[in-house]
Design a protein around this motif. Structure first.
Motif, mmCIF file in Angstrom:
data_model
loop_
_atom_site.group_PDB
_atom_site.id
_atom_site.type_symbol
_atom_site.label_atom_id
_atom_site.label_comp_id
_atom_site.label_asym_id
_atom_site.label_seq_id
_atom_site.Cartn_x
_atom_site.Cartn_y
_atom_site.Cartn_z
ATOM 1 N N TYR A 1 -18.901 -60.440 59.092
ATOM 2 C CA TYR A 1 -19.507 -59.523 60.203
ATOM 3 C C TYR A 1 -21.235 -59.148 60.384
ATOM 4 C CZ TYR A 1 -14.844 -57.786 59.728
ATOM 5 O OH TYR A 1 -13.637 -57.644 59.402
ATOM 6 N N PHE B 1 -24.339 -56.022 63.767
ATOM 7 C CA PHE B 1 -22.919 -55.611 64.773
ATOM 8 C C PHE B 1 -22.759 -56.930 65.250
ATOM 9 C CE2 PHE B 1 -26.344 -52.270 65.332
ATOM 10 C CZ PHE B 1 -25.085 -51.075 65.821
ATOM 11 N N HIS B 2 -22.112 -57.735 64.580
ATOM 12 C CA HIS B 2 -20.901 -58.648 64.614
ATOM 13 C C HIS B 2 -20.010 -59.037 64.366
ATOM 14 C CE1 HIS B 2 -21.936 -63.475 63.597
ATOM 15 N NE2 HIS B 2 -21.659 -62.906 62.939
ATOM 16 N N PHE C 1 -20.295 -60.674 69.179
ATOM 17 C CA PHE C 1 -20.553 -59.100 69.003
ATOM 18 C C PHE C 1 -19.492 -58.543 67.865
ATOM 19 C CE2 PHE C 1 -20.312 -54.249 70.257
ATOM 20 C CZ PHE C 1 -21.941 -53.886 69.492
ATOM 21 N N PHE D 1 -18.570 -54.248 65.881
ATOM 22 C CA PHE D 1 -18.732 -53.002 65.487
ATOM 23 C C PHE D 1 -17.636 -52.172 64.544
ATOM 24 C CE2 PHE D 1 -18.464 -47.913 66.578
ATOM 25 C CZ PHE D 1 -20.054 -47.760 65.681
ATOM 26 N N ASN E 1 -21.105 -50.767 60.265
ATOM 27 C CA ASN E 1 -22.497 -50.560 60.658
ATOM 28 C C ASN E 1 -22.875 -48.557 60.786
ATOM 29 O OD1 ASN E 1 -20.475 -52.662 62.284
ATOM 30 N ND2 ASN E 1 -23.131 -52.723 62.652
#
Ligand code: FES
Length: 267
Positions: free
Chosen positions: A60, A171-172, A177, A179, A183
Protein backbone atom coordinates in the motif's frame (compact mmCIF):
# COMPACT_ATOMS: atom_id res chain seq x y z
CA UNK A 1 11.19 45.08 46.82
CA UNK A 2 12.86 42.68 49.24
CA UNK A 3 10.62 40.80 51.62
CA UNK A 4 11.34 38.77 54.70
CA UNK A 5 10.50 35.62 52.72
CA UNK A 6 13.15 36.25 50.07
CA UNK A 7 15.59 33.37 49.54
CA UNK A 8 19.22 34.42 49.27
CA UNK A 9 20.27 37.07 46.77
CA UNK A 10 18.53 36.93 43.40
CA UNK A 11 20.08 37.83 40.05
CA UNK A 12 19.89 41.56 39.30
CA UNK A 13 16.65 42.51 37.66
CA UNK A 14 14.75 39.44 38.82
CA UNK A 15 11.90 39.30 41.23
CA UNK A 16 12.88 37.79 44.56
CA UNK A 17 12.16 34.11 45.14
CA UNK A 18 9.30 33.75 47.53
CA UNK A 19 9.19 30.76 49.76
CA UNK A 20 6.84 29.11 50.22
CA UNK A 21 4.86 30.02 47.12
CA UNK A 22 1.33 31.24 47.55
CA UNK A 23 -0.34 29.00 44.97
CA UNK A 24 -3.12 26.82 46.31
CA UNK A 25 -4.00 25.00 43.07
CA UNK A 26 -2.52 21.69 41.87
CA UNK A 27 0.41 23.32 40.04
CA UNK A 28 2.51 20.13 40.04
CA UNK A 29 0.06 18.25 37.80
CA UNK A 30 0.92 19.95 34.50
CA UNK A 31 4.74 19.58 34.69
CA UNK A 32 4.39 15.95 35.80
CA UNK A 33 2.09 15.11 32.88
CA UNK A 34 4.44 16.96 30.52
CA UNK A 35 7.42 15.03 31.88
CA UNK A 36 5.66 11.70 31.40
CA UNK A 37 4.35 12.57 27.93
CA UNK A 38 7.62 13.85 26.52
CA UNK A 39 9.63 11.04 28.13
CA UNK A 40 7.32 8.44 26.60
CA UNK A 41 7.63 10.05 23.18
CA UNK A 42 11.43 10.27 23.33
CA UNK A 43 11.67 6.61 24.39
CA UNK A 44 9.31 5.43 21.65
CA UNK A 45 10.96 7.57 18.96
CA UNK A 46 14.46 6.41 19.96
CA UNK A 47 13.43 2.74 19.73
CA UNK A 48 11.57 3.10 16.46
CA UNK A 49 14.04 5.31 14.60
CA UNK A 50 16.97 3.04 15.45
CA UNK A 51 15.22 -0.30 14.95
CA UNK A 52 15.09 0.00 11.13
CA UNK A 53 12.18 -2.44 11.09
CA UNK A 54 8.47 -2.50 10.12
CA UNK A 55 8.51 1.06 8.79
CA UNK A 56 7.04 0.35 5.33
CA UNK A 57 4.05 -1.50 3.89
CA UNK A 58 5.08 -2.14 0.32
CA UNK A 59 1.67 -3.31 -0.94
CA UNK A 60 0.00 0.00 0.00
CA UNK A 61 3.09 2.22 0.05
CA UNK A 62 2.54 3.25 3.66
CA UNK A 63 5.77 4.81 4.95
CA UNK A 64 6.28 5.69 8.61
CA UNK A 65 6.91 9.40 9.27
CA UNK A 66 9.91 8.32 11.36
CA UNK A 67 11.53 6.85 8.22
CA UNK A 68 10.72 9.53 5.66
CA UNK A 69 12.54 10.12 3.42
CA UNK A 70 14.08 6.66 3.59
CA UNK A 71 17.70 7.04 2.51
CA UNK A 72 19.40 3.72 3.17
CA UNK A 73 20.14 1.06 0.54
CA UNK A 74 17.98 -1.21 2.71
CA UNK A 75 14.88 0.93 2.04
CA UNK A 76 14.08 -0.81 -1.23
CA UNK A 77 10.89 0.63 -2.75
CA UNK A 78 10.55 3.03 0.17
CA UNK A 79 13.54 4.97 -1.14
CA UNK A 80 11.67 7.55 -3.19
CA UNK A 81 14.48 10.09 -3.20
CA UNK A 82 17.56 7.92 -3.74
CA UNK A 83 19.89 6.52 -1.08
CA UNK A 84 23.10 7.50 0.67
CA UNK A 85 24.51 3.97 1.00
CA UNK A 86 24.13 1.19 3.52
CA UNK A 87 23.48 2.53 7.00
CA UNK A 88 25.02 0.89 10.07
CA UNK A 89 22.55 -0.74 12.45
CA UNK A 90 20.95 1.79 14.82
CA UNK A 91 21.20 4.63 12.27
CA UNK A 92 17.87 6.36 11.57
CA UNK A 93 16.70 5.76 8.02
CA UNK A 94 15.67 9.42 7.72
CA UNK A 95 19.09 10.58 8.85
CA UNK A 96 18.94 13.88 6.94
CA UNK A 97 15.60 15.14 8.18
CA UNK A 98 15.18 13.83 11.73
CA UNK A 99 17.85 16.16 13.23
CA UNK A 100 15.99 19.15 11.80
CA UNK A 101 12.64 17.91 13.09
CA UNK A 102 14.19 17.36 16.50
CA UNK A 103 15.65 20.88 16.39
CA UNK A 104 12.29 22.24 15.29
CA UNK A 105 10.43 20.74 18.23
CA UNK A 106 13.19 21.47 20.74
CA UNK A 107 13.33 25.16 19.83
CA UNK A 108 9.54 25.57 19.55
CA UNK A 109 8.33 28.32 21.87
CA UNK A 110 5.69 26.05 23.38
CA UNK A 111 7.99 23.06 23.92
CA UNK A 112 10.60 25.31 25.49
CA UNK A 113 8.09 26.35 28.11
CA UNK A 114 7.05 22.72 28.55
CA UNK A 115 10.46 21.17 29.07
CA UNK A 116 11.98 24.11 30.93
CA UNK A 117 9.24 23.54 33.46
CA UNK A 118 8.99 19.76 33.43
CA UNK A 119 12.66 18.80 33.18
CA UNK A 120 14.68 21.78 34.42
CA UNK A 121 12.17 23.26 36.88
CA UNK A 122 13.11 26.65 35.55
CA UNK A 123 10.58 27.52 36.88
CA UNK A 124 8.33 24.54 37.45
CA UNK A 125 5.24 26.80 37.33
CA UNK A 126 4.33 30.46 37.47
CA UNK A 127 5.02 32.11 40.85
CA UNK A 128 6.85 29.00 42.11
CA UNK A 129 10.53 29.43 43.09
CA UNK A 130 13.08 27.67 40.93
CA UNK A 131 15.93 25.70 42.44
CA UNK A 132 18.60 27.93 40.89
CA UNK A 133 19.32 31.47 41.97
CA UNK A 134 21.07 32.40 38.74
CA UNK A 135 19.57 32.99 35.33
CA UNK A 136 21.50 33.47 32.10
CA UNK A 137 18.60 33.18 29.68
CA UNK A 138 19.14 32.16 26.08
CA UNK A 139 22.10 34.41 25.46
CA UNK A 140 24.91 31.88 25.51
CA UNK A 141 25.68 28.36 24.24
CA UNK A 142 23.85 26.01 24.13
CA UNK A 143 20.55 27.84 24.65
CA UNK A 144 21.43 30.57 22.19
CA UNK A 145 20.60 27.95 19.52
CA UNK A 146 16.95 28.51 20.46
CA UNK A 147 17.16 31.68 18.39
CA UNK A 148 17.58 29.59 15.22
CA UNK A 149 13.98 28.41 15.48
CA UNK A 150 12.90 30.21 12.28
CA UNK A 151 15.48 28.20 10.28
CA UNK A 152 14.30 24.93 11.79
CA UNK A 153 10.79 26.01 10.83
CA UNK A 154 11.88 26.37 7.19
CA UNK A 155 13.37 22.87 7.28
CA UNK A 156 10.15 21.55 8.85
CA UNK A 157 8.12 23.01 5.98
CA UNK A 158 10.30 21.07 3.52
CA UNK A 159 9.77 17.88 5.54
CA UNK A 160 6.01 18.51 5.59
CA UNK A 161 6.07 18.74 1.81
CA UNK A 162 7.85 15.35 1.74
CA UNK A 163 5.21 13.96 4.12
CA UNK A 164 2.54 15.26 1.76
CA UNK A 165 4.19 13.42 -1.12
CA UNK A 166 4.24 10.26 1.03
CA UNK A 167 0.52 10.66 1.75
CA UNK A 168 -0.28 10.93 -1.95
CA UNK A 169 1.91 7.92 -2.77
CA UNK A 170 0.02 5.94 -0.15
CA UNK A 171 -3.13 5.87 -2.29
CA UNK A 172 -1.81 2.66 -3.69
CA UNK A 173 -2.60 -1.02 -3.94
CA UNK A 174 -1.00 -3.92 -5.80
CA UNK A 175 -3.57 -3.37 -8.57
CA UNK A 176 -3.12 0.42 -8.82
CA UNK A 177 -5.18 2.93 -6.87
CA UNK A 178 -5.99 1.97 -3.31
CA UNK A 179 -7.58 3.43 -0.19
CA UNK A 180 -7.71 2.03 3.31
CA UNK A 181 -7.81 2.92 6.99
CA UNK A 182 -4.07 3.57 6.80
CA UNK A 183 -4.72 6.43 4.36
CA UNK A 184 -7.10 8.08 6.81
CA UNK A 185 -4.57 7.78 9.63
CA UNK A 186 -1.80 9.17 7.42
CA UNK A 187 -3.98 12.08 6.27
CA UNK A 188 -5.03 13.02 9.80
CA UNK A 189 -1.39 12.95 10.85
CA UNK A 190 -0.47 15.09 7.86
CA UNK A 191 -3.15 17.66 8.70
CA UNK A 192 -1.93 17.87 12.29
CA UNK A 193 1.70 18.25 11.19
CA UNK A 194 0.81 21.06 8.79
CA UNK A 195 -1.41 22.92 11.25
CA UNK A 196 1.22 22.63 13.99
CA UNK A 197 3.94 23.83 11.59
CA UNK A 198 1.91 26.72 10.15
CA UNK A 199 0.79 27.87 13.60
CA UNK A 200 4.41 28.47 14.56
CA UNK A 201 5.27 31.86 16.09
CA UNK A 202 8.03 32.28 13.49
CA UNK A 203 5.54 31.63 10.68
CA UNK A 204 3.32 34.33 12.17
CA UNK A 205 6.20 36.76 12.00
CA UNK A 206 7.17 35.66 8.48
CA UNK A 207 3.65 36.27 7.17
CA UNK A 208 3.38 39.83 8.47
CA UNK A 209 6.64 40.88 10.08
CA UNK A 210 8.21 44.28 9.24
CA UNK A 211 4.96 45.65 7.81
CA UNK A 212 3.48 48.93 9.01
CA UNK A 213 0.30 49.10 6.94
CA UNK A 214 -1.87 45.98 6.97
CA UNK A 215 -4.24 47.49 4.38
CA UNK A 216 -1.49 47.63 1.78
CA UNK A 217 -0.84 43.88 2.07
CA UNK A 218 -4.29 42.24 2.15
CA UNK A 219 -3.08 38.77 1.15
CA UNK A 220 -0.34 38.69 3.78
CA UNK A 221 -2.75 40.11 6.34
CA UNK A 222 -5.26 37.37 5.55
CA UNK A 223 -2.53 34.74 5.86
CA UNK A 224 -1.45 36.27 9.14
CA UNK A 225 -4.98 36.00 10.49
CA UNK A 226 -5.18 32.31 9.55
CA UNK A 227 -1.77 31.59 11.04
CA UNK A 228 -2.78 33.47 14.19
CA UNK A 229 -5.87 31.26 14.57
CA UNK A 230 -3.65 28.18 14.44
CA UNK A 231 -1.16 29.86 16.74
CA UNK A 232 -3.88 30.19 19.36
CA UNK A 233 -4.08 26.37 19.43
CA UNK A 234 -0.35 25.81 19.20
CA UNK A 235 -0.03 23.88 22.45
CA UNK A 236 -2.88 21.53 21.55
CA UNK A 237 -1.49 21.03 18.04
CA UNK A 238 1.99 20.40 19.43
CA UNK A 239 0.68 17.50 21.51
CA UNK A 240 -1.81 16.22 18.93
CA UNK A 241 0.81 16.10 16.19
CA UNK A 242 3.32 14.44 18.50
CA UNK A 243 0.93 11.63 19.36
CA UNK A 244 -0.41 11.32 15.83
CA UNK A 245 3.13 10.65 14.57
CA UNK A 246 3.44 7.87 17.14
CA UNK A 247 0.01 6.46 16.30
CA UNK A 248 0.71 6.54 12.55
CA UNK A 249 4.06 4.84 12.99
CA UNK A 250 2.57 2.21 15.32
CA UNK A 251 -0.25 1.43 12.89
CA UNK A 252 2.18 1.06 9.98
CA UNK A 253 4.43 -1.13 12.13
CA UNK A 254 1.53 -3.42 13.00
CA UNK A 255 0.43 -3.75 9.37
CA UNK A 256 3.99 -4.10 8.11
CA UNK A 257 4.80 -6.86 10.59
CA UNK A 258 1.61 -8.75 9.74
CA UNK A 259 0.19 -8.33 13.25
CA UNK A 260 -2.97 -6.75 11.82
CA UNK A 261 -4.38 -6.23 8.33
CA UNK A 262 -5.18 -2.84 6.92
CA UNK A 263 -8.91 -2.23 6.58
CA UNK A 264 -9.28 -1.69 2.83
CA UNK A 265 -12.07 0.27 1.20
CA UNK A 266 -10.65 0.24 -2.35
CA UNK A 267 -7.86 -1.94 -3.73
S1 FES B 1 6.78 28.20 18.03
FE1 FES B 1 6.20 26.14 18.09
S2 FES B 1 6.76 25.42 16.13
FE2 FES B 1 7.46 27.50 16.11
Amino acid sequence: MATDTAVGVDSPGRAPNLKPNLRTDNWRKSPILTFLGLSAFVLYAAIRTTSQSAYFVEAYHYLSPFASPCLSDACGKAAEFGTLGTFPQLFPLAILTLPFLLGFRLTCYYYRKAYYRAFWQSPVACAVPEPRGKYTGETRFPLIIQNAHRYFWMAAVVVSVINTYDAIRAFHSPSGFGFGLGNIIILVNLALLWTYTMGCHSCRHITLGRINHFSKHPVRYWLYQQVSKLNGKHMQLAWASLFSVVFTDAYIALVSSGTISDLRFIG
